[in-house]
Design an enzyme around this catalytic site. Structure first.
Site, PDB file in Angstrom:
ATOM      1  N   LYS A  63     -34.487  -7.355   8.428  1.00 30.89           N
ATOM      2  CA  LYS A  63     -35.715  -6.822   7.398  1.00 30.89           C
ATOM      3  C   LYS A  63     -36.727  -6.525   7.981  1.00 30.89           C
ATOM      4  CE  LYS A  63     -33.632  -9.731   3.925  1.00 30.89           C
ATOM      5  NZ  LYS A  63     -33.872 -11.387   3.324  1.00 30.89           N
ATOM      6  N   GLN A 106     -37.337 -16.365   3.273  1.00 34.90           N
ATOM      7  CA  GLN A 106     -36.007 -16.635   3.298  1.00 34.90           C
ATOM      8  C   GLN A 106     -35.347 -17.750   2.842  1.00 34.90           C
ATOM      9  OE1 GLN A 106     -34.277 -13.733   4.364  1.00 34.90           O
ATOM     10  NE2 GLN A 106     -32.249 -15.103   3.946  1.00 34.90           N
ATOM     11  N   ASP A 129     -38.456  -9.791  -3.626  1.00 34.98           N
ATOM     12  CA  ASP A 129     -36.820 -10.383  -3.789  1.00 34.98           C
ATOM     13  C   ASP A 129     -36.400 -10.601  -5.240  1.00 34.98           C
ATOM     14  OD1 ASP A 129     -35.705 -10.699  -1.428  1.00 34.98           O
ATOM     15  OD2 ASP A 129     -36.284 -12.988  -1.218  1.00 34.98           O
TER      16      ASP A 129
END
Ligand code: NAP
Length: 291
Positions: A52, A96, A119
Site C-alpha cells: 500500500k 490493517q 477501506d
C-alpha cells in the site's frame, strides 16, 4: 477464452491516478495523503501494508505508516484513530486487519471518520452503498466490478452466483452486482447452501470468494461462463523461493477451457484490490463522496 488481466488493468488505473495527482500538484493543490496503521508483525499484514505504501509512492501520494506492537491497548489505538480523523493533512487511512484478539475490530472500524474510511468498512459507507448513495466501496468488490466494466462484460439480466458472504467480498459485491447500473440477478451462496454444484452451473457470472483452494471444478461451471476467482490461499510449494505459492478458489486448468472470461490467480483480482485503495484515496482527497 479470454484471460482477464487484472495486472494490466490495475497498471492502467494507476497511470490514470498518477496523471490526476500530477495535475493536482501542477495546480498547487494538496497532495493526497494516505495513512496506514499496522499492529504487530503478521507476515501477511506486513506485506499488504508495504504494498500500500509502495503504491502510494508510485502514483505520487504522500503516505504515512504508523506501527504498534501487538500489546497496544484498544484505548491507544482508538486515540490514534481519533488523531488521524482530526488531522487535516490525512485524506484517508486504513487500520490493517486482523487486529489482536484483545482489540475490537468493529469498535475500531466504527471510530474511523466515514469521510476518511477508504477501506469502505464503516457501517455508514456500507449503508450508503446499499441504498445507492455515493460511498467508499470496499476494495475487492470495487475492483471486480471495474474489471467487468473494463472488459465490457455484459452483466444486465445475467445470473450472477457469488460463493462466499463475507463483509469484505461476497456481501458487498452482491449489492453492487444487483444495482441498477449493473442489473445482474444475484444469488449469494455459502457453506450452508444446498445443491451448490447445480447453482454454480446456472451462473453466467460465477464469483468464488471462499478461501478453499481449487474448490470450483470444471463440472460446476457452465460453458461460456465468466469466472472471477477471488481466492488467495498460500499453499506450500517447493517451486518458489518463499516456499509457498498462491492458489485460487478455482481449479483453473479444468475450468478455464469452459469460460468466456476468467481471472487468473495471481494477477486477476489481487492487483485490482490494491489499486482500488488508491482510487478511494483520491476520492477522499477530492471530497467527492461527502461533498
Ligand atoms: P471468509 O470471510 O472466510 O468467507 C468465506 C466464505 O466462503 C464464507 O461466506 C463461507 O460460508 C464460504 N464458504 C466456505 N467454505 C465453503 C464451502 N465449502 N461451500 C460454500 N461456501 C463456503 O473469506 P473472505 O475474506 O471473503 O475471502 C475469501 C477468499 O478471498 C480468501 O482466499 C481470501 O484470501 C481471498 N481474498 C482475496 C482478495 C484479493 O484481493 N484477491 C481480497 C479479499 C479476500 P459461511 O459464511 O457459511 O461460513
Amino acid at each position: 477464452m479470454i484471460l482477464i488481466d487484472g495486472k494490466k488493468v490495475a497498471a492502467e488505473m494507476k497511470e490514470e491516478i498518477a496523471a490526476k495527482v500530477k495535475e493536482l500538484k501542477e495546480r498547487g493543490e494538496k497532495t493526497p495523503h494516505l495513512a496506514a496503521v499496522l499492529v504487530g508483525h503478521d507476515g501477511g499484514s506486513e506485506t499488504y501494508v508495504a504494498y500500500k505504501i509502495k503504491d502510494c509512492e508510485a502514483v505520487g501520494y504522500k503516505s504515512s505508516l504508523i506501527r504498534y506492537e501487538d500489546d497496544v491497548t484498544e484505548e491507544e489505538l482508538l486515540a490514534k484513530v481519533q488523531e488521524l480523523n482530526e488531522d487535516d493533512d490525512i485524506d484517508g487511512f486504513i487500520v490493517q486487519l486482523p487486529l489482536p484478539a484483545h482489540i475490537s475490530e468493529q469498535k475500531v472500524i466504527e471510530a474511523i471518520d466515514p469521510k476518511k474510511d477508504v477501506d469502505g468498512f464503516h457501517p455508514e459507507n456500507v449503508g450508503r452503498m446499499v441504498i445507492g448513495l455515493p460511498s467508499f466501496v470496499s476494495a475487492t468488490p470495487f475492483g471486480i466490478v471495474e474489471l467487468l466494466k473494463r472488459y465490457n462484460i455484459e452483466t444486465s439480466g445475467k445470473n450472477c452466483v457469488i460463493v462466499g458472504r463475507s463483509n469484505i467480498v461476497g456481501r458487498p459485491l452482491s449489492v453492487l452486482m444487483s444495482q441498477k447500473a449493473i442489473n445482474a440477478t444475484v444469488t449469494v451462496a455459502h457453506s450452508r447452501t444446498k445443491n451448490l454444484e447445480e447453482l454454480c452451473k446456472s451462473a453466467d457470472i460465477l464469483v468464488a470468494a471462499i478461501g478453499v483452494p481449487e474448490f470450483v471444478k470444471g463440472n460446476m461451471v457452465k460453458e461460456g461462463a465468466v469466472v472471477i476467482d477471488v481466492g488467495t490461499t498460500r499453499v506450500k510449494s517447493d517451486q518458489t523461493k518463499s516456499g509457498w505459492k498462491l492458489k485460487g478458489d478455482v481449479l483453473f486448468d479444468e475450468v478455464a477451457p469452459k469460460c468466456s472470461f476468467i481471472t487468473p490467480v495471481p494477477g486477476g483480482v489481487g492487483p485490482m484490490t490494491r489499486v482500488s485503495l488508491l482510487h478511494n484515496t483520491l476520492l477522499a482527497a477530492s471530497g467527492e463522496i461527502y461533498g
